[in-house]
Design a protein around this motif. Structure first.
Motif, PDB file in Angstrom:
ATOM      1  N   GLY A 183      35.344  38.927  30.608  1.00 19.44           N
ATOM      2  CA  GLY A 183      34.408  38.807  31.718  1.00 19.44           C
ATOM      3  C   GLY A 183      33.499  40.007  31.815  1.00 19.44           C
ATOM      4  N   LEU A 184      33.068  40.313  33.038  1.00 19.73           N
ATOM      5  CA  LEU A 184      32.077  41.350  33.271  1.00 19.73           C
ATOM      6  C   LEU A 184      32.550  42.325  34.335  1.00 19.73           C
ATOM      7  CD1 LEU A 184      29.094  42.239  32.697  1.00 19.73           C
ATOM      8  CD2 LEU A 184      28.482  40.908  34.721  1.00 19.73           C
ATOM      9  N   GLY A 185      32.356  43.622  34.058  1.00 21.78           N
ATOM     10  CA  GLY A 185      32.612  44.674  35.033  1.00 21.78           C
ATOM     11  C   GLY A 185      31.321  45.420  35.312  1.00 21.78           C
ATOM     12  N   ARG A 186      31.095  45.760  36.561  1.00 18.05           N
ATOM     13  CA  ARG A 186      29.852  46.455  36.942  1.00 18.05           C
ATOM     14  C   ARG A 186      30.175  47.563  37.938  1.00 18.05           C
ATOM     15  NH1 ARG A 186      27.137  42.316  39.037  1.00 18.05           N
ATOM     16  NH2 ARG A 186      26.276  41.794  36.998  1.00 18.05           N
ATOM     17  N   TRP A 187      29.858  48.810  37.552  1.00 13.57           N
ATOM     18  CA  TRP A 187      29.956  49.970  38.437  1.00 13.57           C
ATOM     19  C   TRP A 187      28.587  50.230  39.047  1.00 13.57           C
ATOM     20  CZ3 TRP A 187      34.529  52.358  39.334  1.00 13.57           C
ATOM     21  CH2 TRP A 187      35.549  52.251  38.378  1.00 13.57           C
ATOM     22  N   ARG A 188      28.541  50.415  40.371  1.00 11.58           N
ATOM     23  CA  ARG A 188      27.307  50.819  41.044  1.00 11.58           C
ATOM     24  C   ARG A 188      27.636  51.989  41.960  1.00 11.58           C
ATOM     25  NH1 ARG A 188      24.956  46.028  44.035  1.00 11.58           N
ATOM     26  NH2 ARG A 188      27.130  45.471  44.330  1.00 11.58           N
ATOM     27  N   LEU A 189      26.803  53.031  41.900  1.00 12.51           N
ATOM     28  CA  LEU A 189      27.026  54.240  42.685  1.00 12.51           C
ATOM     29  C   LEU A 189      25.827  54.503  43.576  1.00 12.51           C
ATOM     30  CD1 LEU A 189      28.711  54.568  39.919  1.00 12.51           C
ATOM     31  CD2 LEU A 189      28.846  56.951  40.573  1.00 12.51           C
ATOM     32  N   PHE A 190      26.117  54.849  44.840  1.00  8.66           N
ATOM     33  CA  PHE A 190      25.088  55.145  45.835  1.00  8.66           C
ATOM     34  C   PHE A 190      25.478  56.437  46.538  1.00  8.66           C
ATOM     35  CE2 PHE A 190      25.685  50.590  45.401  1.00  8.66           C
ATOM     36  CZ  PHE A 190      24.404  50.127  45.188  1.00  8.66           C
ATOM     37  N   GLU A 191      24.489  57.254  46.876  1.00  9.63           N
ATOM     38  CA  GLU A 191      24.784  58.498  47.589  1.00  9.63           C
ATOM     39  C   GLU A 191      23.889  58.635  48.805  1.00  9.63           C
ATOM     40  OE1 GLU A 191      24.705  63.368  47.088  1.00  9.63           O
ATOM     41  OE2 GLU A 191      23.934  62.124  45.484  1.00  9.63           O
ATOM     42  N   GLN A 192      24.505  59.126  49.888  1.00  5.51           N
ATOM     43  CA  GLN A 192      23.743  59.482  51.081  1.00  5.51           C
ATOM     44  C   GLN A 192      24.489  60.599  51.792  1.00  5.51           C
ATOM     45  OE1 GLN A 192      22.653  56.249  53.609  1.00  5.51           O
ATOM     46  NE2 GLN A 192      21.860  57.595  55.199  1.00  5.51           N
ATOM     47  N   TYR A 233      32.780  48.580  42.498  1.00  5.59           N
ATOM     48  CA  TYR A 233      33.139  48.025  41.203  1.00  5.59           C
ATOM     49  C   TYR A 233      33.364  46.526  41.350  1.00  5.59           C
ATOM     50  CZ  TYR A 233      35.148  47.217  36.672  1.00  5.59           C
ATOM     51  OH  TYR A 233      35.368  46.729  35.414  1.00  5.59           O
ATOM     52  N   GLU A 234      32.545  45.761  40.658  1.00  2.00           N
ATOM     53  CA  GLU A 234      32.681  44.309  40.621  1.00  2.00           C
ATOM     54  C   GLU A 234      33.375  43.946  39.317  1.00  2.00           C
ATOM     55  OE1 GLU A 234      28.774  42.341  41.776  1.00  2.00           O
ATOM     56  OE2 GLU A 234      28.233  44.449  41.441  1.00  2.00           O
ATOM     57  N   TRP A 235      34.390  43.100  39.391  1.00  4.46           N
ATOM     58  CA  TRP A 235      35.178  42.735  38.222  1.00  4.46           C
ATOM     59  C   TRP A 235      35.368  41.227  38.272  1.00  4.46           C
ATOM     60  CZ3 TRP A 235      36.137  44.080  33.651  1.00  4.46           C
ATOM     61  CH2 TRP A 235      37.373  44.054  33.006  1.00  4.46           C
ATOM     62  N   HIS A 236      34.630  40.537  37.416  1.00  4.49           N
ATOM     63  CA  HIS A 236      34.684  39.069  37.341  1.00  4.49           C
ATOM     64  C   HIS A 236      35.285  38.727  35.991  1.00  4.49           C
ATOM     65  CE1 HIS A 236      30.934  39.158  40.143  1.00  4.49           C
ATOM     66  NE2 HIS A 236      32.026  39.512  40.756  1.00  4.49           N
ATOM     67  N   VAL A 237      36.566  38.378  35.991  1.00  2.28           N
ATOM     68  CA  VAL A 237      37.281  38.199  34.739  1.00  2.28           C
ATOM     69  C   VAL A 237      38.152  36.953  34.764  1.00  2.28           C
ATOM     70  CG1 VAL A 237      37.347  40.638  34.092  1.00  2.28           C
ATOM     71  CG2 VAL A 237      39.168  39.702  35.520  1.00  2.28           C
ATOM     72  N   ALA A 238      38.571  36.587  33.564  1.00  2.00           N
ATOM     73  CA  ALA A 238      39.545  35.514  33.384  1.00  2.00           C
ATOM     74  C   ALA A 238      40.670  36.066  32.517  1.00  2.00           C
ATOM     75  CB  ALA A 238      38.894  34.307  32.717  1.00  2.00           C
ATOM     76  N   THR A 239      41.878  35.619  32.803  1.00  2.00           N
ATOM     77  CA  THR A 239      43.030  36.035  32.008  1.00  2.00           C
ATOM     78  C   THR A 239      43.148  35.129  30.789  1.00  2.00           C
ATOM     79  OG1 THR A 239      44.416  34.664  33.419  1.00  2.00           O
ATOM     80  CG2 THR A 239      44.330  37.013  33.923  1.00  2.00           C
ATOM     81  N   SER A 240      43.604  35.717  29.683  1.00  2.00           N
ATOM     82  CA  SER A 240      43.785  34.917  28.467  1.00  2.00           C
ATOM     83  C   SER A 240      45.244  34.900  28.004  1.00  2.00           C
ATOM     84  CB  SER A 240      42.886  35.442  27.341  1.00  2.00           C
ATOM     85  OG  SER A 240      43.217  36.775  27.026  1.00  2.00           O
ATOM     86  N   LYS A 241      46.120  35.630  28.705  1.00  2.00           N
ATOM     87  CA  LYS A 241      47.542  35.588  28.355  1.00  2.00           C
ATOM     88  C   LYS A 241      48.110  34.246  28.827  1.00  2.00           C
ATOM     89  CE  LYS A 241      49.176  40.321  28.148  1.00  2.00           C
ATOM     90  NZ  LYS A 241      50.277  41.199  28.529  1.00  2.00           N
ATOM     91  N   PRO A 242      48.676  33.451  27.913  1.00  2.00           N
ATOM     92  CA  PRO A 242      49.184  32.128  28.317  1.00  2.00           C
ATOM     93  C   PRO A 242      50.183  32.176  29.468  1.00  2.00           C
ATOM     94  CG  PRO A 242      49.073  32.279  25.925  1.00  2.00           C
ATOM     95  CD  PRO A 242      48.774  33.654  26.460  1.00  2.00           C
ATOM     96  N   TRP A 243      51.093  33.164  29.476  1.00  2.00           N
ATOM     97  CA  TRP A 243      52.085  33.199  30.546  1.00  2.00           C
ATOM     98  C   TRP A 243      51.433  33.484  31.895  1.00  2.00           C
ATOM     99  CZ3 TRP A 243      53.054  37.236  33.778  1.00  2.00           C
ATOM    100  CH2 TRP A 243      52.629  38.515  33.384  1.00  2.00           C
ATOM    101  N   MET A 244      50.378  34.328  31.911  1.00  2.00           N
ATOM    102  CA  MET A 244      49.700  34.621  33.177  1.00  2.00           C
ATOM    103  C   MET A 244      48.983  33.388  33.703  1.00  2.00           C
ATOM    104  SD  MET A 244      48.136  38.453  32.680  1.00  2.00           S
ATOM    105  CE  MET A 244      47.784  38.705  34.424  1.00  2.00           C
ATOM    106  N   ASN A 245      48.347  32.646  32.792  1.00  2.00           N
ATOM    107  CA  ASN A 245      47.641  31.436  33.209  1.00  2.00           C
ATOM    108  C   ASN A 245      48.617  30.369  33.704  1.00  2.00           C
ATOM    109  OD1 ASN A 245      45.178  32.595  32.613  1.00  2.00           O
ATOM    110  ND2 ASN A 245      45.211  31.879  30.508  1.00  2.00           N
ATOM    111  N   ALA A 246      49.756  30.243  33.025  1.00  2.00           N
ATOM    112  CA  ALA A 246      50.742  29.242  33.428  1.00  2.00           C
ATOM    113  C   ALA A 246      51.341  29.568  34.799  1.00  2.00           C
ATOM    114  CB  ALA A 246      51.847  29.145  32.379  1.00  2.00           C
TER     115      ALA A 246
END
Length: 158
Positions: free
Chosen positions: A92-101, A109-122
């Motif tokens: 999937g996709l990971g995105r770091w965004r930093l802001f300062e004030q 941190y946005e983390w949009h992922v899918a698991t591919s380990k069969p046991w985790m999916n099951a």
């Protein structure tokens, strides 16, 4: 069948953005300050800005399993954005965004992922809450670790 997850993590650090950026950008150093990151192997440093970098990361959580995946950096806009594509036991996709004030840096941190380990999916229908809790535990450790590294206060971590 892969199971998808969407996470949004926020760290609020009493620190200027530049040192926070340096710590986040330097993946190879993560195991020294981020509990849960067991190993980072740089396979390709990418260009002068880090675009095209390729690393293999091994994560160990509180639950008794490791996750290994490779990250391919697709975008870097210093000191605001890092975007990488993951392939392996997480895809999937990971995105770091930093802001300062006012001397306070917000790290998202946005983390949009899918698991591919069969046991985790099951087991996802029953264990999804545990997997999500585990992700949050690891990310909270990242916030605590970066604050200790930079000798600053972690004002919020979610």
């Amino acid at each position: 069948m892969a199971v998808e997850y969407r996470f949004l993590t926020t760290w609020l650090l009493e620190s200027p953005r530049e040192p926070v950026w340096e710590a986040v950008f330097d993946q190879k150093s993560w195991p020294s300050w981020w509990r849960g990151v067991e190993d980072v192997v740089e396979l390709d440093p990418g260009d002068a800005h880090g675009v095209g970098s390729h690393s293999r990361l091994t994560w160990r959580s509180k639950l008794p399993y490791d996750l290994v995946f490779e990250a391919h950096t697709e975008a870097v806009a210093r000191p605001h954005l890092i975007e990488a594509r993951a392939e392996g036991e997480l895809t999937g996709l990971g995105r770091w965004r930093l802001f300062e004030q006012g001397g306070v840096t917000a790290v998202l941190y946005e983390w949009h992922v899918a698991t591919s380990k069969p046991w985790m999916n099951a087991l996802a229908p029953a264990l999804r809450p545990a997997f999500e809790w585990n992700h949050n535990w690891v990310m909270r450790n990242g916030g605590l670790g970066i604050a200790a590294l930079l000798d600053c206060r972690l004002l919020a971590a979610d």
